[in-house]
Structure formats: C-alpha cells, structure tokens
Design an enzyme around this catalytic site. Structure first.
Site, PDB file in Angstrom:
ATOM      1  N   GLU A 334       0.895  -1.272  -0.062  1.00 41.64           N
ATOM      2  CA  GLU A 334       0.002   0.001   0.202  1.00 41.64           C
ATOM      3  C   GLU A 334       0.677   1.197   0.052  1.00 41.64           C
ATOM      4  O   GLU A 334       0.752   2.066  -0.826  1.00 41.64           O
ATOM      5  CB  GLU A 334      -0.764   0.020   1.173  1.00 41.64           C
ATOM      6  CG  GLU A 334      -1.974   1.276   1.371  1.00 41.64           C
ATOM      7  CD  GLU A 334      -2.700   1.306   2.730  1.00 41.64           C
ATOM      8  OE1 GLU A 334      -3.407   2.027   2.779  1.00 41.64           O
ATOM      9  OE2 GLU A 334      -1.936   0.648   3.808  1.00 41.64           O
ATOM     10  N   HIS A 335       1.724   1.345   1.048  1.00 44.41           N
ATOM     11  CA  HIS A 335       2.751   2.383   1.242  1.00 44.41           C
ATOM     12  C   HIS A 335       4.181   1.845   0.802  1.00 44.41           C
ATOM     13  O   HIS A 335       4.555   0.952   1.500  1.00 44.41           O
ATOM     14  CB  HIS A 335       2.630   2.971   2.522  1.00 44.41           C
ATOM     15  CG  HIS A 335       1.285   3.646   2.675  1.00 44.41           C
ATOM     16  ND1 HIS A 335       0.908   4.836   2.815  1.00 44.41           N
ATOM     17  CD2 HIS A 335       0.363   2.894   3.514  1.00 44.41           C
ATOM     18  CE1 HIS A 335      -0.336   5.096   3.074  1.00 44.41           C
ATOM     19  NE2 HIS A 335      -0.486   3.939   3.682  1.00 44.41           N
TER      20      HIS A 335
END
Length: 447
Positions: A334-335
């Site tokens: 995601e990040h």
C-alpha cells in the site's frame, strides 16, 4: 537478549516461509464473511432499527433511530470542540488535496481524428451518488474524511455521504465532522462496520442508498463489501494499513526504524516491513526501536509491537538490491517509502506499489495527511492491478464516436468484412448497400 522485532533473513527462508511474509491479516475473510451475513440481512430487513441495535451492541453507543444522521448542531459543536490548530491543519491539508485532485480531473470531453473524417474520444460524468466509509475503531481519522470527500466534491458527485462509527457518547467524531464540512460534505451517518456497508447498499429510512462505497475499513467492512459487490460498487479494495520502508546503503537505520512504526501503529491487524540489503542498516534500525517506542503512548506501542513481532511485520534482510526490489514488487505494498539520498535511482525498479514516497524528507506521514495525493490505497497485494483513490473513481467514462460522410465508406468496408467473418448478419447489413441506399435517400431529401 531478545530482539525488539522480527528479523527475516531472506536467504535462510524456505519458499513457503517467504510466501508467508507476503500474506496480510485479511487474506482469509472466511470467518468474517460468516459473521457478516446475518448483519447484512438484518439491515436489509429492519433498516434504521438494525443500525441502532448494532450501534448499541457492537459500538457500545446509544444512537436512537431518529439520530442516525449527524445534525447541524453536532457539526457546530464539533468546531467548538476541536482545537483551532487542528482546524487550521485540516484546512491546509484540504487545500493541498483539492489542488492535487483538481489537476487530476480529466477534461469533460476529448475527441481526436482517428482517420480522416472519423473521430473518437471520451466523455466524463460524475457518478450519481457515493458513500464514503471513515473508520473510527482505533482512533479518529479526519485524514480519511478529507481524502475521500475532496475528490468526490471535485468530481461533482451530486449526493455524497459519510458513514462512520459513533463514539460511545452517540455522536460522530468531532474532527471527522470538521473535515467533512471544510471539504464540502454535509451528510454524515453515525454507523460503522458491516452494517454501514449494508445501509449504503440497500438504503434505510435515514441512510440514502448509494451506487458506490469507497474508503478503508476493517476485515468486517471488507467482507461486507465483497458480499455486497453485486448490489453496490465496492471500489478500491482498501483494508488494514500496510507499508514497506525500503532502505539502501545511504539510509540511516534509525530513520528507517522511525518510519517503520508509522503504519505499524495503526492497529494489530496492520503489516509493516523494513526491507534492506544492508546489515548495518538493519542492525541500527533494530537498536533504535526501543528508543522510539519510549516516545509513544502505550496503546500505539502495543499495536506496533504486535505487528513487528507477529507474522506480518519486522525487518527483511535481503542479499542484494535485486532481491530487495523483487520482494517489494512481490509484496505490492500500500505504502512504499524509499529511504535513499538518490531515490530516483530506485524508482524505476518498483512496479507494484500503490504509493511511492521518496527520500528522507518524504515520510509516509506526509502522504497520509498533507502532501495531496490520496492516502486511500489498495491493500493485500491489489496494488498489482489497482491504484490510489482518484477523482476518476467518482466519475464514469463514456466513449464518443463521430464519422463524417467522406470517412464512412472506408470504415464500412472493413467493419463489414469483420462482421461477416464473425457471422453477425445484422452488423454486416448495417454497413452494407442497404445503408448506402438509405443514406442516398436522406441526402436527396435534404436538397
């Protein structure tokens, strides 16, 4: 002395153990789906009464059936309850988020000449309605309110509503209400979890039915979205937080540890790894963690320690840069934070990451709050095929075509060949001498 977090030496792991590192807490939703089914059915049949009951039973909050929607008085009270400095920070963040998404918004229509006299393009419209899910279970998230509300408003969606779990006092989180009003959204429903997804899908006496629901949530929310995908568009698959901090030989291990904790502190169901091929960076990060924990409250320490000592977190020591790149791309985080004095050196090697924040001056914190790009991101490996929440998620696209008289014959010939080959007689007739005759009659009448 035991290590403060997991250390996974990639070369020492079996293929199955390496594969286990790629799993997330929501990889198996079976137990959640089984429990969510009766909640969805109750909301479908009972509407507001079910929402009030689940607020009482699951959120331990008294929300009467006639108070499910936040009132104007609650909005006004929220602005008095939230510190002026926090309100100013929300206004600052909303400004940046709005500017980013306004730049991202496509032109209402484009049309290009594909062949002489033959034109094709796209036309964009906002979707008619959207429900935005803002979690509250592990804290207040005005950031999610901003990140979902602003692009919806920029896109021009006529009906925008927010669904968020009630506080124990039966109100909506104050900062969420402040962020909603500043972003331009005035409809907030005090309901969360699977029951909120069901309310948005079917509608209740109070909650307006929406065509799409967007925003991150717990496995309960993700399970409900999956079950109701045939009723409401579930949008970007955003579940519990996850991150990879990638660090090369120029990175400071202490900073890597500092940033490893960013997503790990969200909750015990988060996932967070530091990935590096440099043993010294790994060792420095490991040594720094206790000091950073000493500066955090007990709740967040507990969350991050559960993550970094559990099956979905820790430090991954690879044998080379190539192995680090491969692990990151297999994980599809995601990040992704790239700690390097030359982050652009690595950027081209990362193909699967929903968000890439580069260099020591760009921690994940900026992406989550104030930089502008959306922090609602695909989780559980969906970054392989999905991107961040965008203004286009609140819009729909139509293709547009226009063929002039001089261009018609050429297109008709080739289309007819393909139609006859595939056995579609009506297709072929529509571009045959039949149409030629009809067009000739139209032209004659027009003289």
């Amino acid at each position: 002395m035991s290590r403060p977090c997991n250390l996974h030496v990639l070369s020492e792991l079996s293929p199955s153990a390496r594969a286990d590192l790629l799993k997330r807490t929501e990889s198996d939703l079976t137990p959640f789906i089984e429990k969510v089914v009766p909640i969805i059915e109750a909301v479908r049949l009972e509407g507001d009464r079910a929402l009030a009951r689940y607020a009482r039973e699951l959120d331990k909050a008294a929300v009467p059936v006639d108070a499910i929607q936040a009132s104007e008085a609650e909005f006004d009270a929220a602005f008095k309850a939230v510190e002026p400095e926090v309100i100013r920070a929300i206004e600052y963040a909303v400004g940046n988020i709005r500017r980013f998404h306004e730049e991202q918004k496509p032109e209402p229509m484009w049309l290009k000449e594909i062949r002489p006299g033959a034109f094709a393009g796209d036309r964009w419209h906002p979707i008619p309605s959207v429900a935005l899910y803002v979690p509250r279970g592990k804290g207040a998230f005005p950031s999610v309110t901003m990140m979902t509300s602003v692009p919806a408003v920029v896109a021009g969606v006529p009906e925008v509503s927010i669904l968020t779990p009630p506080t124990p006092e039966g109100t909506a989180d104050a900062a969420t209400l402040v962020a909603a009003r500043i972003a331009g959204v005035s409809t907030v429903y005090k309901t969360g979890g699977a029951q909120a997804v069901a309310a948005a899908a079917y509608g209740t006496e109070t909650v307006r039915k929406a065509v799409k629901i967007l925003g991150p949530g717990s496995p309960w929310v993700v399970a409900a979205k999956r079950l109701l995908a045939g009723v409401i568009d579930p949008g970007t698959p955003a579940g519990p937080s996850e991150s990879i901090v990638f660090a090369d030989e120029t990175a400071d291990g202490r900073m890597a540890a500092l940033d490893l904790l960013i997503e790990a502190e969200h909750g015990p169901d988060s996932s967070a790894y530091l990935v590096t091929h440099v043993a010294a960076v790994a060792e420095a990060a490991m040594a720094a963690l206790p000091g950073w924990w000493a500066r955090m409250p007990e709740l967040r320490v507990g969350f991050s320690q559960t993550v970094l000592r559990g099956p979905h977190g820790g430090i991954v020591l690879t044998g080379s840069l190539e192995e680090s790149y491969a692990f990151v791309n297999d994980y599809a985080p995601e990040h992704l934070e790239v700690l390097s004095t030359d982050p652009f050196r690595h950027l081209g090697r990362f193909t699967n990451a929903a968000e890439v924040l580069m260099g020591p001056h760009t921690p994940i914190t900026f992406g989550n709050f104030v930089l502008g790009p959306n922090c609602v991101l695909p989780t559980s490996g969906w970054a392989r095929t999905f991107g961040p929440l965008a203004v286009t998620d609140f819009m729909k696209r139509s293709s547009v075509g226009y063929v002039t008289e001089p261009a018609y014959a050429e297109l008709a010939h080739h289309a007819g060949v393909l139609a006859r080959y595939e056995g579609f007689s009506a297709h072929a007739n529509a571009v045959s001498e039949i149409r030629d005759g009809l067009l000739a009659e139209m032209k004659e009448r027009g003289r």
